[in-house]
Every structure is written in structure tokens, then in C-alpha cells.
Design a protein around this motif. Structure first.
Motif, PDB file in Angstrom:
ATOM      1  N   SER A  49     -68.621  -4.133 -92.615  1.00 37.93           N
ATOM      2  CA  SER A  49     -69.558  -5.216 -92.944  1.00 37.93           C
ATOM      3  C   SER A  49     -68.819  -6.540 -93.004  1.00 37.93           C
ATOM      4  O   SER A  49     -67.581  -6.587 -93.116  1.00 37.93           O
ATOM      5  N   ARG A  50     -69.603  -7.629 -92.944  1.00 39.02           N
ATOM      6  CA  ARG A  50     -69.069  -8.977 -93.126  1.00 39.02           C
ATOM      7  C   ARG A  50     -70.143  -9.835 -93.763  1.00 39.02           C
ATOM      8  O   ARG A  50     -71.295  -9.838 -93.314  1.00 39.02           O
ATOM      9  N   ARG A  51     -69.772 -10.493 -94.842  1.00 42.07           N
ATOM     10  CA  ARG A  51     -70.702 -11.370 -95.580  1.00 42.07           C
ATOM     11  C   ARG A  51     -71.989 -10.635 -95.959  1.00 42.07           C
ATOM     12  O   ARG A  51     -73.090 -11.177 -95.863  1.00 42.07           O
ATOM     13  N   GLY A  52     -71.852  -9.407 -96.405  1.00 40.67           N
ATOM     14  CA  GLY A  52     -72.998  -8.660 -96.908  1.00 40.67           C
ATOM     15  C   GLY A  52     -73.887  -8.039 -95.859  1.00 40.67           C
ATOM     16  O   GLY A  52     -74.924  -7.464 -96.193  1.00 40.67           O
ATOM     17  N   LYS A  53     -73.485  -8.125 -94.570  1.00 43.57           N
ATOM     18  CA  LYS A  53     -74.298  -7.537 -93.500  1.00 43.57           C
ATOM     19  C   LYS A  53     -73.473  -6.501 -92.748  1.00 43.57           C
ATOM     20  O   LYS A  53     -72.281  -6.684 -92.501  1.00 43.57           O
ATOM     21  N   ILE A  54     -74.114  -5.380 -92.395  1.00 43.19           N
ATOM     22  CA  ILE A  54     -73.434  -4.323 -91.669  1.00 43.19           C
ATOM     23  C   ILE A  54     -73.274  -4.710 -90.205  1.00 43.19           C
ATOM     24  O   ILE A  54     -74.259  -4.975 -89.518  1.00 43.19           O
ATOM     25  N   LEU A  55     -72.014  -4.753 -89.736  1.00 45.05           N
ATOM     26  CA  LEU A  55     -71.741  -5.090 -88.336  1.00 45.05           C
ATOM     27  C   LEU A  55     -71.634  -3.850 -87.455  1.00 45.05           C
ATOM     28  O   LEU A  55     -71.968  -3.901 -86.266  1.00 45.05           O
ATOM     29  N   PHE A  56     -71.177  -2.741 -88.047  1.00 47.79           N
ATOM     30  CA  PHE A  56     -70.916  -1.572 -87.212  1.00 47.79           C
ATOM     31  C   PHE A  56     -70.999  -0.290 -88.040  1.00 47.79           C
ATOM     32  O   PHE A  56     -70.569  -0.249 -89.192  1.00 47.79           O
ATOM     33  N   MET A  57     -71.583   0.745 -87.450  1.00 49.79           N
ATOM     34  CA  MET A  57     -71.562   2.100 -87.993  1.00 49.79           C
ATOM     35  C   MET A  57     -71.225   3.039 -86.845  1.00 49.79           C
ATOM     36  O   MET A  57     -71.867   2.964 -85.789  1.00 49.79           O
ATOM     37  N   ASN A  58     -70.210   3.904 -87.037  1.00 49.40           N
ATOM     38  CA  ASN A  58     -69.970   4.868 -85.968  1.00 49.40           C
ATOM     39  C   ASN A  58     -71.001   5.991 -86.054  1.00 49.40           C
ATOM     40  O   ASN A  58     -71.810   6.052 -86.998  1.00 49.40           O
ATOM     41  N   SER A  59     -71.002   6.880 -85.098  1.00 53.09           N
ATOM     42  CA  SER A  59     -72.047   7.910 -85.022  1.00 53.09           C
ATOM     43  C   SER A  59     -72.026   8.826 -86.232  1.00 53.09           C
ATOM     44  O   SER A  59     -73.080   9.293 -86.697  1.00 53.09           O
ATOM     45  N   GLU A  60     -70.819   9.083 -86.777  1.00 50.35           N
ATOM     46  CA  GLU A  60     -70.717   9.947 -87.954  1.00 50.35           C
ATOM     47  C   GLU A  60     -71.378   9.278 -89.163  1.00 50.35           C
ATOM     48  O   GLU A  60     -72.031   9.948 -89.973  1.00 50.35           O
ATOM     49  N   ILE A  84     -73.834   7.036 -89.065  1.00 46.04           N
ATOM     50  CA  ILE A  84     -75.287   7.038 -88.835  1.00 46.04           C
ATOM     51  C   ILE A  84     -75.867   8.400 -89.164  1.00 46.04           C
ATOM     52  O   ILE A  84     -76.923   8.518 -89.810  1.00 46.04           O
ATOM     53  N   SER A  85     -75.167   9.458 -88.764  1.00 44.51           N
ATOM     54  CA  SER A  85     -75.627  10.809 -89.063  1.00 44.51           C
ATOM     55  C   SER A  85     -75.645  11.055 -90.565  1.00 44.51           C
ATOM     56  O   SER A  85     -76.593  11.646 -91.104  1.00 44.51           O
ATOM     57  N   LEU A  86     -74.623  10.601 -91.278  1.00 44.00           N
ATOM     58  CA  LEU A  86     -74.552  10.774 -92.721  1.00 44.00           C
ATOM     59  C   LEU A  86     -75.663  10.019 -93.427  1.00 44.00           C
ATOM     60  O   LEU A  86     -76.320  10.550 -94.333  1.00 44.00           O
ATOM     61  N   ALA A  87     -75.888   8.771 -93.014  1.00 39.37           N
ATOM     62  CA  ALA A  87     -76.903   7.929 -93.659  1.00 39.37           C
ATOM     63  C   ALA A  87     -78.326   8.325 -93.293  1.00 39.37           C
ATOM     64  O   ALA A  87     -79.275   8.008 -94.025  1.00 39.37           O
ATOM     65  N   GLY A  88     -78.492   8.997 -92.156  1.00 43.16           N
ATOM     66  CA  GLY A  88     -79.829   9.402 -91.722  1.00 43.16           C
ATOM     67  C   GLY A  88     -80.513   8.390 -90.845  1.00 43.16           C
ATOM     68  O   GLY A  88     -81.571   8.667 -90.283  1.00 43.16           O
ATOM     69  N   LYS A  89     -79.928   7.200 -90.679  1.00 40.05           N
ATOM     70  CA  LYS A  89     -80.476   6.179 -89.789  1.00 40.05           C
ATOM     71  C   LYS A  89     -79.409   5.114 -89.547  1.00 40.05           C
ATOM     72  O   LYS A  89     -78.401   5.050 -90.255  1.00 40.05           O
ATOM     73  N   ASP A  90     -79.639   4.270 -88.557  1.00 40.46           N
ATOM     74  CA  ASP A  90     -78.702   3.199 -88.206  1.00 40.46           C
ATOM     75  C   ASP A  90     -79.065   1.925 -88.971  1.00 40.46           C
ATOM     76  O   ASP A  90     -80.164   1.381 -88.813  1.00 40.46           O
TER      77      ASP A  90
END
Length: 359
Positions: A21-32, A34-40
């Protein structure tokens, strides 16, 4: 090359969930991730994925726990320039296979403790001071092994959800004050002092014995890393939703390479003869905090600059047996001294383990 492309190149191939993240916003999530969180959650506010105690923490590097998606995870956080990198791990404990070994050890330990008591009686009768010193050493070894077995049993119970859990109304200020007062008496010769700060009579619904185990594990870690004339500060802070237990010391701190696995170092080394190296204390603290709908945050301020541990316990825990709060005071104090001798066995001096003190 864009920031997102750079991050994708760095983290996409990892099999560990990673979020940047940067400045409170998510810039990147890898596939693992996204799978853990249940969504992108890419391009979404970080608070949608991470609890506020993580997203608002300003430390450059720290460890904590959180529920990501529906799983309890260890979250390792590092700040690089304007980027916050969150690496997560969620795995089950493998300690269940040792349960049969632990049962056999406990049986043998009972015989050791009985023999130690008998030797102590004979030594006192003969006025044999040297033999009494050996009894103290034998008792301390007994308690060191007991501490390791108790901590592993707690971890096993947390993992398979068989750990007895009896939340009740407790005065946690008095619980902490009484425990710390006894510990200060025992560590007086070590020239380490624990200071306690709290508003009076904070009440919370919690499991009394588990909270004391949690507190003593944190104290043990701090004493073990303290220098001569070291100071440990423990405080309680009430917020709207949580009680925060803070334990700060001015000791040796945690090396960066160890901070990355501070919650699960016990997975890499099991040594019953030297429980201080087993690394299970913080894993137990983490599990007990989560059982109380809370979390643990560990920050190392750098080499020889001390460590800060903060435990959050939710006020949203319901009592199971409210009437149990009427347990006799004498029983409570007897349990306390035994727990202190057990949980601080790797940092108290040998003279604390005389049969007279146990009585």
C-alpha cells in the motif's frame, strides 16, 4: 516502469500472500493475497482489508496478527520509502503429534518433583546447605520443562479448539498489580524493575488463568532481554472497544532477522531442556489474545533499544459462568505463585526455587 508493474515483478511469483500500500491505498495484491482475502482490493482503501491497528501503525517494522478473510494470520509489516509491505502467513500447528510425548514427560516429572521434596526434607534435617542448593537447581529444571509443556499444551488446545476457556468478570488492574508485585519481589536481586501504570479497577470479561499466562510470558521475554538496572514498563489503556496491555523494555531488542518469525520460532526448534530458546511464549500470547477477540503487536526499536509488545483484548467477550467470580481469594493467590514460578522459570535465579518459597 510503473509502480504496479514493478511490484508485480517483485511479488507475483511468491507463494506467500503479499499486499503493498501507499498513502492508505492498496497498490498491489499478489494472487495468494487475493485468494486469502476472498476478493481483489487493489485500488481500494487499506482499511477495507487490514484492521486499523495495523493500517494506522507508524512503526517501520513490526509483527502482529489479524483475521484476513476468515483466517487468523501472522502479518509482517515493513515500510520502504512510501510503501508499506504486508507479508502474511496462515498455517496450522504441527505440535499435536507431540501430545503423547508430553503425557509421558508429565508422568516422569511428577516423580522428579516428589523426589525433590523428599531430598529437601532430608537436607533440612541434616542442615546440608549444599544439598539444598541442588534441590533448588532440580526444582528450577522441573519448572523450566513444565513451562515448555504448559505452553505447548496451550498451543495444541488453541489449534484444535479444545483449550478450556472460562471468561468471567475480572478486575484486570488488580490481577496485573498483584502479579507484578510478586514478580518484583522475586527479581529484586537481578536489578531489574517492573513499573505498572493503570487507572484503578478496570474490569473486563476474560479467562483469569489465561490472561495471567499471557502477562507472564510477556514479562519473561522482557526480563530475558533486559540488561543490569533494566526497566520494564507495563500499562493498561482502555479504548472504546479494547483493553490494551503494553509491555515495554529497554533491553537488547529483537534482531531484524528474528522479528520476521517471532510468532512461530518454536516451529524451527524444539528443545525441552532450554525452553527460553524454544520461542513459544509469544505464540501462546498471540493465541490467547485471539481467543479474547484481540491481537498482538510486537515492535523492536533496534539493537539495544528495547522491545514493545501490545496486546489488545476485546470488551466484546461474553461470560460463560459469571458465578465463578466468587472463587476464594486464597485459591487465587496460590495459583498465582505456582504460575509465576512456572512461567518465569527461565529467567528467575535459582534461589527462588526452594521448597520453602513454594510452600
Amino acid at each position: 516502469m510503473s509502480d504496479t508493474a514493478l511490484l508485480a515483478g517483485a511479488f507475483s511469483m511468491l507463494d506467500q500472500p503479499v499486499v503493498v500500500s501507499r498513502r492508505g491505498k492498496i497498490l498491489f495484491m499478489n494472487s495468494e493475497a487475493i485468494s486469502l482475502a476472498g476478493k481483489d482490493y487493489t485500488s481500494k482503501p487499506l482499511d477495507l482489508l487490514m484492521p486499523s491497528y495495523i493500517s494506522n501503525n507508524q512503526a517501520q517494522q513490526f509483527m502482529t496478527t489479524a483475521f484476513i478473510g476468515s483466517k487468523s494470520c501472522i502479518v509482517k509489516v515493513s515500510v520502504v520509502e512510501n510503501f508499506k509491505i504486508f507479508a502474511m502467513s496462515c498455517h496450522d500447528s504441527a505440535i499435536g503429534e507431540f501430545s503423547a510425548v508430553f503425557s509421558s514427560l508429565r508422568s516422569s516429572m511428577s516423580n522428579i518433583k516428589f523426589s525433590s521434596a523428599c531430598i529437601s526434607v532430608l537436607a533440612e534435617s541434616d542442615g546440608n546447605e549444599k544439598l539444598l542448593e541442588y534441590v533448588c537447581s532440580l526444582n528450577r529444571s522441573y519448572y523450566r520443562i513444565k513451562r515448555t509443556l504448559d505452553n505447548y499444551s496451550t498451543l495444541y488446545g488453541l489449534t484444535d479448539k479444545t483449550l478450556p476457556f472460562s471468561p468471567e468478570p475480572i478486575d484486570i488492574t488488580e490481577l496485573c498489580r498483584d502479579t507484578i508485585s510478586t514478580v518484583n519481589t522475586l527479581i529484586a536481586r537481578q536489578e531489574v524493575r517492573i513499573n505498572f501504570n493503570s487507572e484503578p479497577h478496570i474490569r473486563i470479561i476474560a479467562d483469569r488463568e489465561l490472561i495471567q499466562q499471557l502477562l507472564l510470558n510477556l514479562i519473561s521475554n522482557s526480563i530475558n532481554h533486559s540488561h543490569r538496572n533494566g526497566r520494564i514498563s507495563i500499562s493498561l489503556l482502555r479504548t472504546d472497544a479494547n483493553l490494551i496491555i503494553s509491555v515495554d523494555d529497554d533491553g537488547s531488542g529483537i534482531p531484524p532477522d528474528e522479528l520476521a518469525r517471532v510468532f512461530d520460532r518454536y516451529r524451527y526448534s524444539i528443545n525441552l531442556s532450554t525452553p527460553q530458546s524454544a520461542g513459544i511464549g509469544l505464540a501462546v500470547v498471540r493465541g490467547i489474545a485471539e481467543l479474547h477477540k484481540g491481537a498482538l503487536i510486537v515492535e523492536s526499536r533496534g539493537e539495544d533499544m528495547g522491545t514493545s509488545a501490545r496486546v489488545m483484548l476485546s470488551f466484546d467477550v461474553q461470560p460463560i459462568t459469571p458465578a465463578s467470580f466468587s472463587a476464594p481469594i486464597s485459591d487465587y493467590k496460590e495459583i498465582t505463585i505456582q504460575r509465576i514460578l512456572t512461567n518465569l522459570a527461565d529467567c528467575l535465579t535459582v534461589d527462588c526455587y526452594s521448597e520453602a518459597l513454594e510452600d
